[in-house]
Motif scaffolding. Structure first.
Motif, PDB file in Angstrom:
ATOM      1  N   LEU A 105       0.902  -1.194  -0.070  1.00  0.00           N
ATOM      2  CA  LEU A 105       0.282  -0.019  -0.086  1.00  0.00           C
ATOM      3  C   LEU A 105       0.910   1.216  -0.097  1.00  0.00           C
ATOM      4  CD1 LEU A 105      -2.944   1.105   0.158  1.00  0.00           C
ATOM      5  CD2 LEU A 105      -2.606   1.204   2.596  1.00  0.00           C
ATOM      6  N   GLY A 106       1.939   1.147   0.509  1.00  0.00           N
ATOM      7  CA  GLY A 106       2.927   2.266   0.716  1.00  0.00           C
ATOM      8  C   GLY A 106       3.237   2.625  -0.688  1.00  0.00           C
ATOM      9  N   ALA A 107       3.702   1.559  -1.591  1.00  0.00           N
ATOM     10  CA  ALA A 107       4.019   1.933  -2.885  1.00  0.00           C
ATOM     11  C   ALA A 107       2.993   2.438  -3.722  1.00  0.00           C
ATOM     12  CB  ALA A 107       4.643   0.730  -3.638  1.00  0.00           C
ATOM     13  N   MET A 108       1.735   1.992  -3.295  1.00  0.00           N
ATOM     14  CA  MET A 108       0.642   2.465  -3.933  1.00  0.00           C
ATOM     15  C   MET A 108       0.465   3.900  -3.793  1.00  0.00           C
ATOM     16  SD  MET A 108      -3.316   1.212  -3.759  1.00  0.00           S
ATOM     17  CE  MET A 108      -4.623   2.147  -4.181  1.00  0.00           C
ATOM     18  N   ILE A 109       0.537   4.379  -2.598  1.00  0.00           N
ATOM     19  CA  ILE A 109       0.156   5.890  -2.385  1.00  0.00           C
ATOM     20  C   ILE A 109       1.145   6.570  -2.993  1.00  0.00           C
ATOM     21  CG2 ILE A 109       0.026   7.359  -0.425  1.00  0.00           C
ATOM     22  CD1 ILE A 109      -1.028   5.057   1.255  1.00  0.00           C
ATOM     23  N   LYS A 110       2.580   6.055  -2.858  1.00  0.00           N
ATOM     24  CA  LYS A 110       3.636   6.853  -3.518  1.00  0.00           C
ATOM     25  C   LYS A 110       3.381   7.188  -4.954  1.00  0.00           C
ATOM     26  CE  LYS A 110       7.232   5.773  -0.216  1.00  0.00           C
ATOM     27  NZ  LYS A 110       8.415   4.976  -0.108  1.00  0.00           N
ATOM     28  N   GLU A 111       2.890   5.908  -5.307  1.00  0.00           N
ATOM     29  CA  GLU A 111       2.516   6.065  -7.066  1.00  0.00           C
ATOM     30  C   GLU A 111       1.312   7.220  -7.416  1.00  0.00           C
ATOM     31  OE1 GLU A 111       2.560   5.082 -10.950  1.00  0.00           O
ATOM     32  OE2 GLU A 111       4.105   4.754  -9.511  1.00  0.00           O
ATOM     33  N   ALA A 112       0.325   6.985  -6.308  1.00  0.00           N
ATOM     34  CA  ALA A 112      -0.697   7.948  -6.595  1.00  0.00           C
ATOM     35  C   ALA A 112      -0.192   9.561  -6.449  1.00  0.00           C
ATOM     36  CB  ALA A 112      -1.794   7.738  -5.565  1.00  0.00           C
ATOM     37  N   TYR A 113       0.832   9.752  -5.567  1.00  0.00           N
ATOM     38  CA  TYR A 113       1.218  10.912  -5.474  1.00  0.00           C
ATOM     39  C   TYR A 113       2.295  11.494  -6.866  1.00  0.00           C
ATOM     40  CZ  TYR A 113      -0.283  11.984  -0.714  1.00  0.00           C
ATOM     41  OH  TYR A 113      -0.841  12.055   0.696  1.00  0.00           O
ATOM     42  N   ARG A 114       2.775  10.400  -7.173  1.00  0.00           N
ATOM     43  CA  ARG A 114       3.605  10.448  -8.429  1.00  0.00           C
ATOM     44  C   ARG A 114       2.757  11.031  -9.577  1.00  0.00           C
ATOM     45  NH1 ARG A 114       5.226   8.372 -12.996  1.00  0.00           N
ATOM     46  NH2 ARG A 114       3.846   6.711 -12.787  1.00  0.00           N
ATOM     47  N   LEU A 115       1.508  10.271  -9.756  1.00  0.00           N
ATOM     48  CA  LEU A 115       0.559  10.633 -10.660  1.00  0.00           C
ATOM     49  C   LEU A 115      -0.074  11.910 -10.482  1.00  0.00           C
ATOM     50  CD1 LEU A 115      -1.323   7.107 -10.958  1.00  0.00           C
ATOM     51  CD2 LEU A 115       0.368   8.009 -12.483  1.00  0.00           C
ATOM     52  N   MET A 116      -0.230  12.354  -9.225  1.00  0.00           N
ATOM     53  CA  MET A 116      -1.001  13.820  -8.983  1.00  0.00           C
ATOM     54  C   MET A 116       0.046  14.668  -9.592  1.00  0.00           C
ATOM     55  SD  MET A 116      -4.034  13.807  -7.499  1.00  0.00           S
ATOM     56  CE  MET A 116      -3.940  15.347  -6.571  1.00  0.00           C
ATOM     57  N   GLY A 117       1.394  14.784  -9.393  1.00  0.00           N
ATOM     58  CA  GLY A 117       2.294  15.514  -9.933  1.00  0.00           C
ATOM     59  C   GLY A 117       2.747  15.482 -11.219  1.00  0.00           C
ATOM     60  N   GLY A 118       2.513  14.278 -11.788  1.00  0.00           N
ATOM     61  CA  GLY A 118       3.159  14.105 -13.257  1.00  0.00           C
ATOM     62  C   GLY A 118       2.075  13.830 -14.291  1.00  0.00           C
ATOM     63  N   THR A 119       0.872  14.064 -13.951  1.00  0.00           N
ATOM     64  CA  THR A 119      -0.127  13.945 -14.986  1.00  0.00           C
ATOM     65  C   THR A 119      -0.174  15.281 -15.811  1.00  0.00           C
ATOM     66  OG1 THR A 119      -1.213  12.346 -13.964  1.00  0.00           O
ATOM     67  CG2 THR A 119      -2.523  13.508 -15.342  1.00  0.00           C
ATOM     68  N   PRO A 120      -0.306  15.536 -17.058  1.00  0.00           N
ATOM     69  CA  PRO A 120      -0.494  16.732 -17.700  1.00  0.00           C
ATOM     70  C   PRO A 120      -1.672  17.369 -17.384  1.00  0.00           C
ATOM     71  CG  PRO A 120       0.159  15.134 -19.196  1.00  0.00           C
ATOM     72  CD  PRO A 120      -0.076  14.481 -17.979  1.00  0.00           C
ATOM     73  N   ALA A 121      -1.744  18.967 -17.335  1.00  0.00           N
ATOM     74  CA  ALA A 121      -3.019  19.602 -16.984  1.00  0.00           C
ATOM     75  C   ALA A 121      -4.149  19.351 -17.880  1.00  0.00           C
ATOM     76  CB  ALA A 121      -2.428  21.239 -16.987  1.00  0.00           C
ATOM     77  N   ASP A 122      -3.841  19.012 -19.081  1.00  0.00           N
ATOM     78  CA  ASP A 122      -5.014  18.810 -19.935  1.00  0.00           C
ATOM     79  C   ASP A 122      -5.894  17.464 -19.641  1.00  0.00           C
ATOM     80  OD1 ASP A 122      -2.910  17.249 -20.742  1.00  0.00           O
ATOM     81  OD2 ASP A 122      -3.236  17.241 -22.786  1.00  0.00           O
ATOM     82  N   ILE A 123      -5.519  16.503 -19.106  1.00  0.00           N
ATOM     83  CA  ILE A 123      -5.981  15.488 -18.681  1.00  0.00           C
ATOM     84  C   ILE A 123      -6.055  15.103 -17.199  1.00  0.00           C
ATOM     85  CG2 ILE A 123      -5.278  14.085 -20.807  1.00  0.00           C
ATOM     86  CD1 ILE A 123      -3.350  12.545 -19.366  1.00  0.00           C
ATOM     87  N   HIS A 124      -5.698  16.194 -16.453  1.00  0.00           N
ATOM     88  CA  HIS A 124      -5.596  15.857 -15.242  1.00  0.00           C
ATOM     89  C   HIS A 124      -7.178  16.213 -14.595  1.00  0.00           C
ATOM     90  CE1 HIS A 124      -4.540  16.116 -10.878  1.00  0.00           C
ATOM     91  NE2 HIS A 124      -3.074  15.798 -11.288  1.00  0.00           N
ATOM     92  N   PRO A 125      -7.621  15.330 -13.748  1.00  0.00           N
ATOM     93  CA  PRO A 125      -8.906  15.290 -12.911  1.00  0.00           C
ATOM     94  C   PRO A 125      -9.147  16.516 -12.320  1.00  0.00           C
ATOM     95  CG  PRO A 125      -7.974  13.222 -12.835  1.00  0.00           C
ATOM     96  CD  PRO A 125      -6.889  14.040 -13.307  1.00  0.00           C
ATOM     97  N   ARG A 126      -8.185  17.278 -11.931  1.00  0.00           N
ATOM     98  CA  ARG A 126      -8.124  18.381 -10.972  1.00  0.00           C
ATOM     99  C   ARG A 126      -8.777  19.452 -11.874  1.00  0.00           C
ATOM    100  NH1 ARG A 126      -2.729  20.381  -8.312  1.00  0.00           N
ATOM    101  NH2 ARG A 126      -3.102  18.376  -7.252  1.00  0.00           N
ATOM    102  N   ASN A 127      -8.799  19.650 -12.962  1.00  0.00           N
ATOM    103  CA  ASN A 127      -9.145  20.653 -13.838  1.00  0.00           C
ATOM    104  C   ASN A 127     -10.876  20.398 -14.085  1.00  0.00           C
ATOM    105  OD1 ASN A 127      -6.825  21.956 -14.189  1.00  0.00           O
ATOM    106  ND2 ASN A 127      -6.623  20.521 -16.017  1.00  0.00           N
ATOM    107  N   LEU A 128     -11.502  19.289 -13.827  1.00  0.00           N
ATOM    108  CA  LEU A 128     -12.757  18.965 -14.012  1.00  0.00           C
ATOM    109  C   LEU A 128     -13.306  18.795 -12.644  1.00  0.00           C
ATOM    110  CD1 LEU A 128     -12.378  16.500 -17.205  1.00  0.00           C
ATOM    111  CD2 LEU A 128     -12.965  18.775 -17.288  1.00  0.00           C
ATOM    112  N   LEU A 129     -12.740  18.185 -11.775  1.00  0.00           N
ATOM    113  CA  LEU A 129     -13.374  18.336 -10.377  1.00  0.00           C
ATOM    114  C   LEU A 129     -12.944  19.542  -9.526  1.00  0.00           C
ATOM    115  CD1 LEU A 129     -12.145  14.449  -9.833  1.00  0.00           C
ATOM    116  CD2 LEU A 129     -14.516  15.448 -10.464  1.00  0.00           C
TER     117      LEU A 129
END
Length: 1053
Positions: A634-658
């Motif tokens: 689970l620790g690796a999964m959470i780290k991966e989630a944080y990496r995806l949060m920071g490494g996902t481009p803005a055009d496909i990032h869910p933060r722009n839609l949510l």
């Protein structure tokens, strides 16, 4: 505080007014008997659920108090005071009671029946410990400890000790097969429960005062042991390392420790950190064994506590007071001050303020930011208010949370430890989610009752705990009354269940947490209702396509869409694929971050499991994978989630839609209408239609029920009548049973008499068998003698037949001589009267020929009749003989098989002898035919000579040659000897030439032939008679038949 007097009631309510959570004591239970005399309660014991407990009083009455249902019930009256109580862990309805008479009894609280009675102790039983499996129990007294098998209620082991050393306590360690024994000399031993092999002894410090251990407590995981006695010191051992790890000194007010109890926590994994210490002053102090800090206390000096029992779930504490009453405490109320956020100030407790704190434990609180002020000489407490630094700006204001928490610091704490402290997790979540705690609004939703969509929730989602089931129904119904769509969402129970399990004691907080999760982390979920949120799933698929194209291509090649690998994680909120601890850690991070972090967690789960997913190719494998737990860090999964949060481009990032997390509004809950209303309204109309149909059905069912009630009433009357008749029948049957018993006695006497008769009959049958054996032997001898006589008779008949044959041959010779003399006389007479009697002789010859033919026919018919009669006689004789032999065989066939074998052998001999006799008869018949042929040839040759002489004489008288005629006569005579039919044709030729000679010659030939035929028939008849005699064994009938045959044969010629 409400006081309940149960008096002499056998059941009732524990409290009549629902207690408030702000008070520590929920209810006080007392029992007063006659003349207002108080009956003291002595012992209490919780069951495995922690929702009900047993209580035994001084009079021997055992009560069951159910806290969740607010009911109490009298389950047993033992008649004597109890010394210990314990529930059986395997059969939850059974409990053990140690009584004052040194015995232990097992009762069933539902049926109130005695299950077993165990004896063996010579002293009073002070404690009962049940193994975690529920199969064994240990009862302890001062002199011995005994292990009992609760399946058979037999004693399995017994621990004997020296008389100088008494037993303090013996009990099972949780989650193991180890028995811990504590003695009065402060020695503590660990034993193997199966073999009673000593595993180890705990070390006791040699230096310092002697403690004289009296009280012991073990954590639920069985790894820590606390012990105390006649001192204010507590010893804490680690049972894994078998070492004394800590010595805790209690305040000076504590001189003797009477009881120790660990307080369980739902999130501590069994490693309890809170220890309750009951001292001699009747006050129970709860301390933290790691920080050595006093948390809270129970009881007062004027209202002292005698003994305490803590529920296994850690929600309630039951204390027996000094006055004999029972106080039920709520742990939540006692610890509510501890769950509050720490104030932004530091209080320093001076040494002179002893009255303000019950303990004198020294607590050193350190902090990097807050400095502790120095003590003043006056002993006053100085308070320093913490102020933020001067440089703090708007960012710090945004990070400020309710109850004084700071989100930035919480994020730093989360990154440092990976999760929030289990003890403060719920408090942190409430602060992060900014729950409004709208009591009035929530009450208005719950007052509407259960929603019709979740009335049958237990059928689709069966839950073992009824309390948890009701809590889930309440939360789902409140959500459905808040927004109509939630009554139609099928996966809503899966979303709400983890939170219901966490907040099952506070349904309002549970509702607000679920509503906040749906409003913020479930954005745009219901726009495509009743279909899954395709827009959210496409976001996750875009993120996966950007970060792991190979895995996405493999999923596409296998025909797996985001509805199969993302939606199962979202609709269950990871509750199916993660354990409880992992789920709590994950949601610590989800609640701390933006709502888009939930989608990133889904994609991170898929990418962290890419290796096993690349090996899957079947759709069923993928379905199983995303609906069951897998080996995942689970620790690796959470780290991966944080990496995806920071490494996902803005055009496909869910933060722009949510949108960002928006808390629920205070006072009233916000309107939730982000869903297709026409679908929900249509489904509501259909549900209302179904509800009306159900009401109509219930009305008809009620009418049917009324009719059924009337029918049952009539049926009950009929049953009463038939019951009365049945009683009469039973009385009659009883009378018949008495008669049957008497008849049975008579039958038994008759049976004895019959047995005696049977024995006599057996003896008689044995005698009859012996007699029959002798008779059969006699019959066998008679048969043997009969066979011998038959052999002699056959030999005699054969000799007689030979003599008769020789006499017949002699008779033939005599008759031939007589025929020759007669022929000569006839020839002389024929010469004299040839012409006168020629025609007459010819007529007579023809007449005789006809008569001979008729006689032959009559003889043939008579012979056939005789043969028919003989066959009938043979059949009759055979039938008679068969009847006799059948009767004889029926008697001896089972006892004398050797006689049958001997008889078969003799029958074979008789058959062989019969065949020999037939062969001899054929030979005799052939010999007689040969003799007859030779005699006939001699006669014919003599005739030829006579005819030659006659022709010579006639030629001398007439002077005419007559050779042709003589030759014709000789030829006729020769042919007639062999072929009788041709002789008649030759006779015509003789008559044409010489009538007189031909006539005389034909007469003599016919007479000789008939005599030979008659003699041949006579021989054949005699042979047939011999066969009949051998077959039917009836000589008289055979002789009569032979006479009937002889008479026509003699008349014929």
């Amino acid at each position: 505080m409400e006081v309940t007097d149960i008096g002499n009631k056998e059941e009732g309510k524990v409290w009549h007014r629902k207690p408030t959570l702000g008070k520590g004591v929920l209810v006080t239970v007392v029992r007063t008997a006659h003349q207002a005399k108080t009956v003291r309660f002595l012992h209490v014991a919780f069951d495995t659920t922690g929702e009900s407990f047993l209580a035994g009083d001084h009079h021997g009455n055992i009560y069951v108090f159910d806290i969740s249902r607010n009911r109490f019930r009298l389950v047993q009256k033992t008649g004597q005071a109890c010394t210990a109580l314990a529930f059986s862990l395997r059969r939850t309805t059974e409990f053990l009671v140690a009584l004052a008479d040194n015995t232990i009894k097992c009762f069933d609280k539902d049926t109130k029946q005695l299950v077993s009675w165990m004896r063996g102790h010579e002293g009073a039983v002070s404690s009962i410990s049940v193994h975690s499996s529920g199969r064994y129990a240990i009862s302890t007294s001062l002199d011995t400890a005994q292990v009992w098998d609760l399946d058979t209620f037999q004693r399995k082991r017994k621990l004997n000790i020296h008389q100088s050393v008494a037993i303090q306590r013996v009990f099972f360690l949780p989650l193991s097969n180890t028995i811990l024994s504590c003695f009065s000399d402060d020695s503590i031993f660990a034993w193997e429960s199966d073999t009673l092999f000593c595993k180890y002894q705990l070390p006791v410090p040699d230096t310092g005062p002697k403690i004289s251990y009296k009280a012991f407590a073990v954590t639920r995981d069985g790894k820590s042991l606390a012990a105390g006695g006649r001192s204010n010191l507590l010893h804490l051992w680690c049972l894994d390392s078998k070492q004394l790890i800590r010595v805790i000194q209690m305040p000076t007010e504590v001189r003797t420790i009477r009881q120790l109890e660990f307080l369980p926590d739902s999130f501590d994994g069994g490693a309890s950190q809170t220890l309750g210490v009951l001292s001699q002053d009747g006050v129970m102090r709860f301390i933290n064994i790691h920080t050595c800090k006093l948390l809270f206390h129970m009881g007062l000096h004027e209202d002292a506590i005698t003994t305490v029992t803590v529920s296994p779930n850690g929600r309630h504490v039951v204390a027996i007071m000094d006055n004999g009453s029972i106080n039920v405490y709520s742990v939540q109320s006692l610890t509510q001050d501890l769950n509050k956020p720490p104030p932004s100030q530091v209080a320093v407790v001076s040494g002179s303020g002893a009255g303000r704190d019950l303990s004198k434990l020294k607590v050193h609180v350190g902090s990097e930011v807050i400095q502790r002020p120095a003590k003043t000489s006056g002993g006053q407490t100085h308070v320093k208010i913490l102020r933020p630094p001067a440089g703090s700006g708007a960012e710090d204001k945004e990070n400020e949370l309710p109850a004084g928490l700071n989100k930035k610091r919480l994020v730093a704490l989360l990154k440092a430890f990976g999760e929030y402290p289990a003890k403060y997790r719920m408090f942190v979540w409430r602060s992060l989610l900014c729950l409004p705690e709208n009591h009035a609004a929530y009450s208005s939703l719950t007052d509407k009752g259960l929603h019709s969509a979740y009335l049958t929730l237990h059928d689709k989602y069966p839950i073992k705990s009824p309390k948890l089931q009701r809590g889930l129904q309440r939360v789902l119904s409140a959500l459905s009354h808040w927004a109509a769509i939630f009554g139609e969402v099928e996966y809503l129970p899966l979303v709400a269940f983890p939170f219901v399990k966490l907040f099952q004691n506070n349904p309002m907080l549970c509702f607000e947490v679920v509503a906040t999760v749906i409003v913020n982390w479930g954005q745009h979920w219901f726009e495509y209702f009743p279909n899954p949120p395709l827009n959210i799933l496409s976001m996750a698929e875009n993120i996966l396509a950007h970060h792991d194209k190979e895995l996405l291509q493999h999923l596409v090649d296998c025909g797996i869409t985001s509805q199969l690998y993302v939606w199962p994680l979202l609709e269950t909120l990871f509750s199916e694929v993660l354990t409880r601890e992992e789920w709590l850690r994950l949601f610590d991070n989800i609640f701390t971050n933006h709502p888009s972090f939930l989608l990133m967690a889904c994609v991170a789960y898929v990418t962290c499991c890419r290796e096993p997913l690349l090996l899957c190719s079947q759709k069923t494998d993928f379905e199983y994978f995303f609906h069951h737990r897998n080996n995942l860090d689970l620790g690796a999964m959470i780290k991966e989630a944080y990496r995806l949060m920071g490494g996902t481009p803005a055009d496909i990032h869910p933060r722009n839609l949510l949108s960002d997390m928006t808390p629920l509004t205070k006072g009233q809950y916000p309107v939730f209408n982000h869903y297709p209303k026409f679908i929900v309204e249509y489904q509501n109309r259909e549900r209302e239609k179904i509800r009306l149909q159900e009401m109509e059905y219930l009305r008809e069912r009620q009418e049917v029920s009324a009719l059924r009630t009337d029918f049952l009433r009539r049926q009950a009357e009929e049953e009463a009548f038939y019951a009365q008749q049945e009683l009469l029948q039973k009385a009659e049957e009883q009378r018949r049973n008495i008669l049957a018993q008497e008849e049975e006695k008579i039958t038994q006497q008759r049976a004895k008499l019959a047995a005696m008769k049977r024995e006599l009959k057996m003896k008689e049958l044995q005698l009859l068998d012996a007699t029959k054996s002798r008779f059969l032997k006699h019959q066998q001898d008679l048969r043997a003698s009969q066979v011998q006589r038959l052999d002699q008779e056959i030999s005699r008949k054969m000799d007689l037949r030979e003599r008769e044959t020789a006499a017949a041959v002699q008779d033939l010779e005599v008759r031939q001589m007589a025929l020759e003399a007669q022929r000569r006389r006839l020839e002389q007479h024929m010469f004299k009267e040839q012409e006168r009697t020629g025609r007459e002789v010819e007529d007579k010859a023809e007449l005789r020929m006809r008569r001979a033919e008729k006689e032959d026919e009559s003889f043939t018919e008579l012979l056939q009749c005789t043969e028919t009669n003989m066959q009938a006689l043979e059949s009759l004789a055979d039938a008679c003989q068969l009847g006799l032999e059948t009767h004889w065989q029926r008697e001896v066939e089972e006892r004398l098989p050797q006689v049958d074998a001997e008889q078969e052998r003799k029958m074979e001999q008789l058959a062989q002898l019969h065949r020999q006799t037939l062969a001899e008869e054929e030979k005799l018949a052939d010999a007689m035919r040969d003799v007859a042929g030779r005699k006939w040839e001699e006669v014919m040759s003599s005739r030829a000579e006579v005819q030659e002489q006659q022709r010579a004489l006639s030629s001398a008288y007439t002077g005419m040659p007559c050779r042709p005629c003589a030759h014709a006569a000789v030829c006729a005579g020769t042919k007639g000897a062999t072929f009788p039919k041709q002789a008649e044709s030759n006779m015509a030729c003789l008559n044409s030439s010489s009538p007189s000679e031909t006539t005389s010659t034909n007469f003599s030939l016919d007479r000789g032939r008939s005599q030979l035929d008659s003699s041949e028939r006579q021989l054949l008849n005699e042979i047939r008679e011999l066969r009949q005699k051998l077959a039917v064994r009836a000589r008289e009938g055979s002789s009569a038949s032979s006479q009937s045959v002889h008479t026509p044969s003699s008349v014929g010629p």
